[in-house]
Design a protein around this motif. Sequence first.
Motif, PDB file in Angstrom:
ATOM      1  N   VAL A   1       0.867  -1.178   0.000  1.00 45.74           N
ATOM      2  CA  VAL A   1       0.000   0.000   0.000  1.00 45.74           C
ATOM      3  C   VAL A   1       0.902   1.227   0.000  1.00 45.74           C
ATOM      4  CG1 VAL A   1      -1.805   1.269   1.224  1.00 45.74           C
ATOM      5  CG2 VAL A   1      -1.818  -1.239   1.226  1.00 45.74           C
ATOM      6  N   ALA A   2       0.632   2.155  -0.903  1.00 42.57           N
ATOM      7  CA  ALA A   2       1.530   3.290  -1.097  1.00 42.57           C
ATOM      8  C   ALA A   2       0.747   4.591  -1.233  1.00 42.57           C
ATOM      9  CB  ALA A   2       2.388   3.070  -2.344  1.00 42.57           C
ATOM     10  N   ARG A   3       1.443   5.693  -1.055  1.00 45.36           N
ATOM     11  CA  ARG A   3       0.890   7.025  -1.300  1.00 45.36           C
ATOM     12  C   ARG A   3       1.629   7.627  -2.482  1.00 45.36           C
ATOM     13  NH1 ARG A   3      -1.436   8.849   3.955  1.00 45.36           N
ATOM     14  NH2 ARG A   3      -1.532  10.952   3.110  1.00 45.36           N
ATOM     15  N   TYR A   4       0.909   8.368  -3.312  1.00 42.76           N
ATOM     16  CA  TYR A   4       1.526   9.037  -4.452  1.00 42.76           C
ATOM     17  C   TYR A   4       0.635  10.203  -4.871  1.00 42.76           C
ATOM     18  CZ  TYR A   4      -1.841   6.448  -7.317  1.00 42.76           C
ATOM     19  OH  TYR A   4      -2.992   5.939  -7.862  1.00 42.76           O
ATOM     20  N   ALA A   5       1.122  11.056  -5.743  1.00 43.91           N
ATOM     21  CA  ALA A   5       0.356  12.230  -6.175  1.00 43.91           C
ATOM     22  C   ALA A   5       0.338  12.305  -7.687  1.00 43.91           C
ATOM     23  CB  ALA A   5       0.968  13.505  -5.595  1.00 43.91           C
ATOM     24  N   TRP A   6      -0.868  12.346  -8.242  1.00 48.37           N
ATOM     25  CA  TRP A   6      -1.063  12.529  -9.676  1.00 48.37           C
ATOM     26  C   TRP A   6      -2.164  13.550  -9.897  1.00 48.37           C
ATOM     27  CZ3 TRP A   6      -1.576   6.987 -12.209  1.00 48.37           C
ATOM     28  CH2 TRP A   6      -0.345   6.356 -12.169  1.00 48.37           C
ATOM     29  N   SER A   7      -2.065  14.264 -10.980  1.00 46.78           N
ATOM     30  CA  SER A   7      -3.145  15.139 -11.456  1.00 46.78           C
ATOM     31  C   SER A   7      -3.711  16.035 -10.358  1.00 46.78           C
ATOM     32  CB  SER A   7      -4.276  14.305 -12.072  1.00 46.78           C
ATOM     33  OG  SER A   7      -3.789  13.495 -13.106  1.00 46.78           O
ATOM     34  N   GLY A   8      -2.822  16.626  -9.580  1.00 47.28           N
ATOM     35  CA  GLY A   8      -3.265  17.625  -8.629  1.00 47.28           C
ATOM     36  C   GLY A   8      -3.861  17.120  -7.345  1.00 47.28           C
ATOM     37  N   ARG A   9      -3.668  15.856  -6.980  1.00 53.42           N
ATOM     38  CA  ARG A   9      -4.170  15.374  -5.698  1.00 53.42           C
ATOM     39  C   ARG A   9      -3.349  14.186  -5.219  1.00 53.42           C
ATOM     40  NH1 ARG A   9      -9.571  11.789  -6.062  1.00 53.42           N
ATOM     41  NH2 ARG A   9      -8.710  11.233  -4.043  1.00 53.42           N
ATOM     42  N   GLU A  10      -3.329  14.013  -3.890  1.00 59.40           N
ATOM     43  CA  GLU A  10      -2.630  12.867  -3.309  1.00 59.40           C
ATOM     44  C   GLU A  10      -3.563  11.663  -3.324  1.00 59.40           C
ATOM     45  OE1 GLU A  10       0.574  12.266   0.165  1.00 59.40           O
ATOM     46  OE2 GLU A  10      -1.325  13.109   0.835  1.00 59.40           O
ATOM     47  N   ARG A  11      -2.984  10.506  -3.592  1.00 61.23           N
ATOM     48  CA  ARG A  11      -3.787   9.301  -3.755  1.00 61.23           C
ATOM     49  C   ARG A  11      -3.213   8.155  -2.941  1.00 61.23           C
ATOM     50  NH1 ARG A  11      -6.588   9.863  -8.967  1.00 61.23           N
ATOM     51  NH2 ARG A  11      -6.016  11.867  -9.856  1.00 61.23           N
ATOM     52  N   LEU A  12      -4.049   7.134  -2.783  1.00 59.41           N
ATOM     53  CA  LEU A  12      -3.634   5.888  -2.155  1.00 59.41           C
ATOM     54  C   LEU A  12      -3.572   4.829  -3.249  1.00 59.41           C
ATOM     55  CD1 LEU A  12      -3.088   5.050   0.824  1.00 59.41           C
ATOM     56  CD2 LEU A  12      -5.418   4.158   0.881  1.00 59.41           C
ATOM     57  N   GLY A  13      -2.553   3.972  -3.204  1.00 58.46           N
ATOM     58  CA  GLY A  13      -2.390   2.978  -4.252  1.00 58.46           C
ATOM     59  C   GLY A  13      -2.023   1.612  -3.703  1.00 58.46           C
ATOM     60  N   LEU A  14      -2.184   0.608  -4.548  1.00 58.51           N
ATOM     61  CA  LEU A  14      -1.872  -0.772  -4.193  1.00 58.51           C
ATOM     62  C   LEU A  14      -0.943  -1.345  -5.257  1.00 58.51           C
ATOM     63  CD1 LEU A  14      -4.306  -3.490  -2.968  1.00 58.51           C
ATOM     64  CD2 LEU A  14      -3.001  -3.926  -5.032  1.00 58.51           C
ATOM     65  N   LEU A  15       0.182  -1.925  -4.837  1.00 60.30           N
ATOM     66  CA  LEU A  15       1.127  -2.546  -5.753  1.00 60.30           C
ATOM     67  C   LEU A  15       1.040  -4.062  -5.609  1.00 60.30           C
ATOM     68  CD1 LEU A  15       2.296   0.394  -5.383  1.00 60.30           C
ATOM     69  CD2 LEU A  15       4.528  -0.586  -5.886  1.00 60.30           C
ATOM     70  N   ARG A  16       0.917  -4.751  -6.735  1.00 62.32           N
ATOM     71  CA  ARG A  16       0.870  -6.207  -6.727  1.00 62.32           C
ATOM     72  C   ARG A  16       1.641  -6.724  -7.935  1.00 62.32           C
ATOM     73  NH1 ARG A  16      -2.701  -8.763 -10.261  1.00 62.32           N
ATOM     74  NH2 ARG A  16      -4.056  -7.360 -11.444  1.00 62.32           N
ATOM     75  N   VAL A  17       1.860  -8.038  -7.965  1.00 63.80           N
ATOM     76  CA  VAL A  17       2.607  -8.670  -9.052  1.00 63.80           C
ATOM     77  C   VAL A  17       1.633  -9.300 -10.036  1.00 63.80           C
ATOM     78  CG1 VAL A  17       4.235 -10.496  -9.645  1.00 63.80           C
ATOM     79  CG2 VAL A  17       4.613  -9.083  -7.613  1.00 63.80           C
ATOM     80  N   ARG A  18       1.857  -9.058 -11.328  1.00 65.16           N
ATOM     81  CA  ARG A  18       1.105  -9.743 -12.390  1.00 65.16           C
ATOM     82  C   ARG A  18       2.116 -10.260 -13.399  1.00 65.16           C
ATOM     83  NH1 ARG A  18      -1.568  -9.151 -17.428  1.00 65.16           N
ATOM     84  NH2 ARG A  18      -3.579 -10.237 -17.422  1.00 65.16           N
ATOM     85  N   ASP A  19       2.242 -11.572 -13.487  1.00 65.28           N
ATOM     86  CA  ASP A  19       3.280 -12.199 -14.320  1.00 65.28           C
ATOM     87  C   ASP A  19       4.646 -11.665 -13.904  1.00 65.28           C
ATOM     88  OD1 ASP A  19       1.302 -13.633 -15.630  1.00 65.28           O
ATOM     89  OD2 ASP A  19       1.027 -12.105 -17.166  1.00 65.28           O
TER      90      ASP A  19
END
Length: 307
Positions: free
Chosen positions: A139-157
Amino acid sequence: MPRTIWTGAISFGLVTVPIHVVSATEDHAIHFHRIHLEDGGRVRNRKICELEDREVTQAEIGKGYEISRDTIVPISDQELRDLPLPTAKAIDIVAFMPWDAIDPIRIGDGYYLTPDGQVAAKPYKLLRQALERSSRVAVARYAWSGRERLGLLRVRDEAIVLHAMRWPDEIRDPAELLPPPTEVSDEEITGALALMDTMTRDDLDDPQFRDTYTEAVVELIEAKREHREPAAPAPEPAEESGQLVDLMAALNESVAKAKASRGEPAGRDADVHEMPTKRAAKKAPAKKTAGKKTTGKAAGRKPRRSA
């Protein structure tokens, strides 16, 4: 090669992984223009200032936050850029969790994270293999398009995928949408499980999982372009009466149809029971309802911090 949407780095403790972000999905929907039916001319949006009643250019347009119906606070792009935001150029991992601990309703669009050059190859692979072996997601925090967001990193292949996530206060409480109290028998649950068994699959590689509506729209466009009649649509299923039916009979019939569609013998269905005589529903004990969360400007909710 998909277009790079964002360039930055994954921050993993003291490890930094320079990455590019590209979309993991493609939009194959048919998009239409708005036209004037009389002559086929395009109909476009015009940006009109409601005070001066005139069209304004893009250079004259800025941002504003509405405090009340008559009060708007202007906010410049420079003021937003000057706000302290550590995640402006980094996807900062803050926690690791089991995949099944994440409510799917909070998961949004997916993006592939690709290593930015040879220097990023080893730390990228390190993070990917660590996620894979731990059976966890980040679970990560990042900022795109003028706002801070919460994100999820997972493995696919062999790739790391970033999913946008919704903040907790963006999920509505479903309590007020639940049906009235009712009873379901063990036989009905067993029948539903039998139907689920006949419909269980290991993958989604099947002609039934295709976008038939978009295919029909493409056929309609091609037919009109070639000045011919489009193919006749498939007959629609008969409309249900909407009346209460015997659930066991409906489940047994559904199981038989599902087996027939897969070329399996129908077998012996469970006994069909008569619908029980309607009884007064048990009165549910009164329970405290959480105070309704007010949203929007009336609640004085602070806007999210922007980049």
